[in-house]
Structure formats: C-alpha cells, structure tokens
Scaffold this motif. Structure first.
Motif, PDB file in Angstrom:
ATOM      1  N   LEU A 233       3.113  14.238  -9.293  1.00 24.24           N
ATOM      2  CA  LEU A 233       4.182  15.237  -9.333  1.00 24.24           C
ATOM      3  C   LEU A 233       4.972  15.180 -10.628  1.00 24.24           C
ATOM      4  O   LEU A 233       5.814  16.039 -10.868  1.00 24.24           O
ATOM      5  CB  LEU A 233       5.128  15.037  -8.140  1.00 24.24           C
ATOM      6  CG  LEU A 233       4.495  15.241  -6.763  1.00 24.24           C
ATOM      7  CD1 LEU A 233       5.496  14.901  -5.674  1.00 24.24           C
ATOM      8  CD2 LEU A 233       4.018  16.671  -6.609  1.00 24.24           C
ATOM      9  N   GLY A 234       4.736  14.165 -11.442  1.00 29.23           N
ATOM     10  CA  GLY A 234       5.438  14.059 -12.712  1.00 29.23           C
ATOM     11  C   GLY A 234       6.768  13.337 -12.625  1.00 29.23           C
ATOM     12  O   GLY A 234       7.566  13.390 -13.542  1.00 29.23           O
ATOM     13  N   ILE A 235       7.027  12.674 -11.525  1.00 29.18           N
ATOM     14  CA  ILE A 235       8.262  11.920 -11.366  1.00 29.18           C
ATOM     15  C   ILE A 235       8.007  10.527 -11.911  1.00 29.18           C
ATOM     16  O   ILE A 235       7.049   9.871 -11.532  1.00 29.18           O
ATOM     17  CB  ILE A 235       8.681  11.829  -9.885  1.00 29.18           C
ATOM     18  CG1 ILE A 235       8.856  13.233  -9.312  1.00 29.18           C
ATOM     19  CG2 ILE A 235       9.950  11.010  -9.741  1.00 29.18           C
ATOM     20  CD1 ILE A 235       9.021  13.237  -7.804  1.00 29.18           C
ATOM     21  N   THR A 236       8.881  10.083 -12.811  1.00 31.84           N
ATOM     22  CA  THR A 236       8.683   8.759 -13.386  1.00 31.84           C
ATOM     23  C   THR A 236       9.819   7.846 -12.974  1.00 31.84           C
ATOM     24  O   THR A 236      10.966   8.256 -12.881  1.00 31.84           O
ATOM     25  CB  THR A 236       8.626   8.812 -14.917  1.00 31.84           C
ATOM     26  OG1 THR A 236       9.832   9.415 -15.400  1.00 31.84           O
ATOM     27  CG2 THR A 236       7.423   9.595 -15.390  1.00 31.84           C
ATOM     28  N   HIS A 237       9.476   6.602 -12.719  1.00 29.74           N
ATOM     29  CA  HIS A 237      10.439   5.574 -12.379  1.00 29.74           C
ATOM     30  C   HIS A 237      10.209   4.404 -13.319  1.00 29.74           C
ATOM     31  O   HIS A 237       9.082   4.028 -13.578  1.00 29.74           O
ATOM     32  CB  HIS A 237      10.249   5.072 -10.934  1.00 29.74           C
ATOM     33  CG  HIS A 237      10.456   6.127  -9.908  1.00 29.74           C
ATOM     34  ND1 HIS A 237      11.690   6.589  -9.560  1.00 29.74           N
ATOM     35  CD2 HIS A 237       9.575   6.827  -9.154  1.00 29.74           C
ATOM     36  CE1 HIS A 237      11.560   7.516  -8.628  1.00 29.74           C
ATOM     37  NE2 HIS A 237      10.276   7.678  -8.371  1.00 29.74           N
ATOM     38  N   THR A 238      11.295   3.819 -13.768  1.00 27.74           N
ATOM     39  CA  THR A 238      11.146   2.618 -14.576  1.00 27.74           C
ATOM     40  C   THR A 238      11.135   1.421 -13.646  1.00 27.74           C
ATOM     41  O   THR A 238      11.618   1.490 -12.527  1.00 27.74           O
ATOM     42  CB  THR A 238      12.301   2.468 -15.585  1.00 27.74           C
ATOM     43  OG1 THR A 238      13.527   2.405 -14.853  1.00 27.74           O
ATOM     44  CG2 THR A 238      12.334   3.648 -16.537  1.00 27.74           C
TER      45      THR A 238
ATOM     46  N   GLU B  88       0.828  -1.207   0.000  1.00 28.06           N
ATOM     47  CA  GLU B  88       0.000   0.000   0.000  1.00 28.06           C
ATOM     48  C   GLU B  88       0.865   1.260   0.000  1.00 28.06           C
ATOM     49  O   GLU B  88       0.566   2.229  -0.691  1.00 28.06           O
ATOM     50  CB  GLU B  88      -0.938   0.011   1.211  1.00 28.06           C
ATOM     51  CG  GLU B  88      -2.101  -0.930   1.070  1.00 28.06           C
ATOM     52  CD  GLU B  88      -3.044  -0.529  -0.038  1.00 28.06           C
ATOM     53  OE1 GLU B  88      -3.366   0.664  -0.167  1.00 28.06           O
ATOM     54  OE2 GLU B  88      -3.443  -1.421  -0.799  1.00 28.06           O
ATOM     55  N   MET B  89       1.930   1.260   0.761  1.00 29.02           N
ATOM     56  CA  MET B  89       2.818   2.415   0.803  1.00 29.02           C
ATOM     57  C   MET B  89       3.498   2.627  -0.552  1.00 29.02           C
ATOM     58  O   MET B  89       3.626   3.769  -1.014  1.00 29.02           O
ATOM     59  CB  MET B  89       3.876   2.247   1.905  1.00 29.02           C
ATOM     60  CG  MET B  89       3.306   2.274   3.313  1.00 29.02           C
ATOM     61  SD  MET B  89       2.390   3.786   3.687  1.00 29.02           S
ATOM     62  CE  MET B  89       3.728   4.943   3.762  1.00 29.02           C
ATOM     63  N   GLU B  90       3.916   1.549  -1.202  1.00 28.12           N
ATOM     64  CA  GLU B  90       4.521   1.667  -2.526  1.00 28.12           C
ATOM     65  C   GLU B  90       3.514   2.204  -3.530  1.00 28.12           C
ATOM     66  O   GLU B  90       3.845   3.041  -4.367  1.00 28.12           O
ATOM     67  CB  GLU B  90       5.051   0.309  -2.983  1.00 28.12           C
ATOM     68  CG  GLU B  90       6.294  -0.133  -2.243  1.00 28.12           C
ATOM     69  CD  GLU B  90       6.722  -1.553  -2.577  1.00 28.12           C
ATOM     70  OE1 GLU B  90       6.022  -2.231  -3.375  1.00 28.12           O
ATOM     71  OE2 GLU B  90       7.754  -1.980  -2.050  1.00 28.12           O
ATOM     72  N   LYS B  91       2.269   1.748  -3.420  1.00 29.71           N
ATOM     73  CA  LYS B  91       1.222   2.209  -4.315  1.00 29.71           C
ATOM     74  C   LYS B  91       0.975   3.706  -4.119  1.00 29.71           C
ATOM     75  O   LYS B  91       0.883   4.466  -5.086  1.00 29.71           O
ATOM     76  CB  LYS B  91      -0.062   1.432  -4.048  1.00 29.71           C
ATOM     77  CG  LYS B  91      -1.212   1.807  -4.936  1.00 29.71           C
ATOM     78  CD  LYS B  91      -2.430   0.988  -4.593  1.00 29.71           C
ATOM     79  CE  LYS B  91      -3.643   1.422  -5.367  1.00 29.71           C
ATOM     80  NZ  LYS B  91      -4.842   0.698  -4.947  1.00 29.71           N
ATOM     81  N   ARG B  92       0.900   4.132  -2.872  1.00 31.12           N
ATOM     82  CA  ARG B  92       0.701   5.556  -2.583  1.00 31.12           C
ATOM     83  C   ARG B  92       1.866   6.386  -3.101  1.00 31.12           C
ATOM     84  O   ARG B  92       1.686   7.465  -3.646  1.00 31.12           O
ATOM     85  CB  ARG B  92       0.546   5.776  -1.080  1.00 31.12           C
ATOM     86  CG  ARG B  92      -0.769   5.318  -0.539  1.00 31.12           C
ATOM     87  CD  ARG B  92      -0.838   5.589   0.930  1.00 31.12           C
ATOM     88  NE  ARG B  92      -2.091   5.132   1.481  1.00 31.12           N
ATOM     89  CZ  ARG B  92      -2.410   5.224   2.750  1.00 31.12           C
ATOM     90  NH1 ARG B  92      -1.558   5.746   3.610  1.00 31.12           N
ATOM     91  NH2 ARG B  92      -3.578   4.794   3.177  1.00 31.12           N
ATOM     92  N   LYS B  93       3.080   5.877  -2.911  1.00 27.83           N
ATOM     93  CA  LYS B  93       4.267   6.591  -3.372  1.00 27.83           C
ATOM     94  C   LYS B  93       4.242   6.729  -4.886  1.00 27.83           C
ATOM     95  O   LYS B  93       4.527   7.796  -5.426  1.00 27.83           O
ATOM     96  CB  LYS B  93       5.533   5.860  -2.935  1.00 27.83           C
ATOM     97  CG  LYS B  93       6.795   6.564  -3.326  1.00 27.83           C
ATOM     98  CD  LYS B  93       8.022   5.816  -2.880  1.00 27.83           C
ATOM     99  CE  LYS B  93       9.278   6.538  -3.328  1.00 27.83           C
ATOM    100  NZ  LYS B  93      10.476   5.784  -3.054  1.00 27.83           N
ATOM    101  N   ARG B  94       3.895   5.647  -5.586  1.00 23.47           N
ATOM    102  CA  ARG B  94       3.830   5.664  -7.041  1.00 23.47           C
ATOM    103  C   ARG B  94       2.787   6.670  -7.514  1.00 23.47           C
ATOM    104  O   ARG B  94       3.040   7.446  -8.439  1.00 23.47           O
ATOM    105  CB  ARG B  94       3.488   4.267  -7.545  1.00 23.47           C
ATOM    106  CG  ARG B  94       3.902   3.998  -8.957  1.00 23.47           C
ATOM    107  CD  ARG B  94       3.724   2.549  -9.335  1.00 23.47           C
ATOM    108  NE  ARG B  94       3.961   1.736  -8.161  1.00 23.47           N
ATOM    109  CZ  ARG B  94       3.259   0.706  -7.726  1.00 23.47           C
ATOM    110  NH1 ARG B  94       2.347   0.265  -8.325  1.00 23.47           N
ATOM    111  NH2 ARG B  94       3.476   0.046  -6.637  1.00 23.47           N
TER     112      ARG B  94
END
Length: 148
Positions: free
Chosen positions: A63-68, A51-57
């Motif tokens: 915010l427009g921050i993308t992670h691969t 859940e925390m990872e989902k919220r962070k994503r």
C-alpha cells in the motif's frame, strides 16, 4: 487406512501453526496428554505474532505505507511522550526557506528536462517521417531476371 487412523486419534485447529492434539478418548486409553503445556502454547503465540507482523509489514509495503524501525519499537515498548512545540528561531526559518528554495529550483530543472525530452522526441519523430522508404526493384524487371 493410516489417514483414517490419524483423523480418528488427533485433531487440529485451522489457525496458523496450530499443533496436532490427541483426542481425549485416545489420550485416556493410552495415557497421553491431551492439553498443551504452557511452554508450547507461548512459543506458538510468539510464532503467530511474528507471522502477523510480517503480513502487516508486507501489506503496508504494497500500500506504500512506510514505518521506521524506531516507530515500530516505540509502539511495542511504550507510548511516546507528549511533544512540546518550540518556537522557531531565525536560523530555523532561514534553513526552511533555503530548503524550499532548493526544492523549487529542483522542480524547475525537472520541468525543463521534461520539456527538452519531449522536444527531442518530437524532432526524432519528424526525422523518421522525413526519411523515405527504401525502394526495391520489382520482381518483373529485367535486371533481376538475368541474375537468377
């Protein structure tokens, strides 16, 4: 009445996915466990982590921050090894120069398209201004009064 009974017999933390736990005095009286077993505790920890990872994503997306996904898995497994800088060869330099040239050309074409669009909008606006409004006969004219 049932609500009061439940409140008197069990409690729950305010955290996400916290389980209902039997209070100690009730547990002693009826022989019920009052502590979480390790299996339940670990499953709750995994759920909280997801859940925390989902919220962070979701926050990063807003915010427009993308992670691969490769970056995400690398962070979880182990830190990346130190990167070595290698000297750019002539082929690499030419490729970079060609890419920059293509980018400049694309930007130039985009500016030209934007200028054309603005010019076309101005022409359409001027044409609308030039057109005369349609004039309808006044109510008092005799030609209309004979029709009704």
């Amino acid at each position: 009445m049932l609500k009061r009974f439940i409140r008197d017999c069990v409690h729950r933390d305010a955290a996400i996915f916290s389980p209902w736990i039997v209070k100690k005095n009730v547990g002693k009286r009826y022989g019920l466990p009052t502590e979480l077993n390790d299996e339940t505790r670990s499953s709750i920890a995994q759920i909280k982590k997801r859940e925390m990872e989902k919220r962070k994503r979701e926050r990063d997306e807003r915010l427009g921050i993308t992670h691969t996904e490769v970056e995400d898995t690398a962070v979880e497994s182990e830190p990346p090894a130190a990167k070595r800088k290698k000297k750019a060869s002539n082929v690499d330099r030419e490729a970079v120069a060609l890419e920059k040239q293509k980018e400049k050309q694309r930007e130039k074409e985009e500016r030209e398209r934007e200028k054309e669009r603005i010019k076309k909008e101005k022409e359409e606006e001027e044409e609308r201004k030039k057109k005369r409004a349609v004039k309808y006969p006044a109510e008092g004219e005799s030609s209309w009064s004979s029709v009704f």
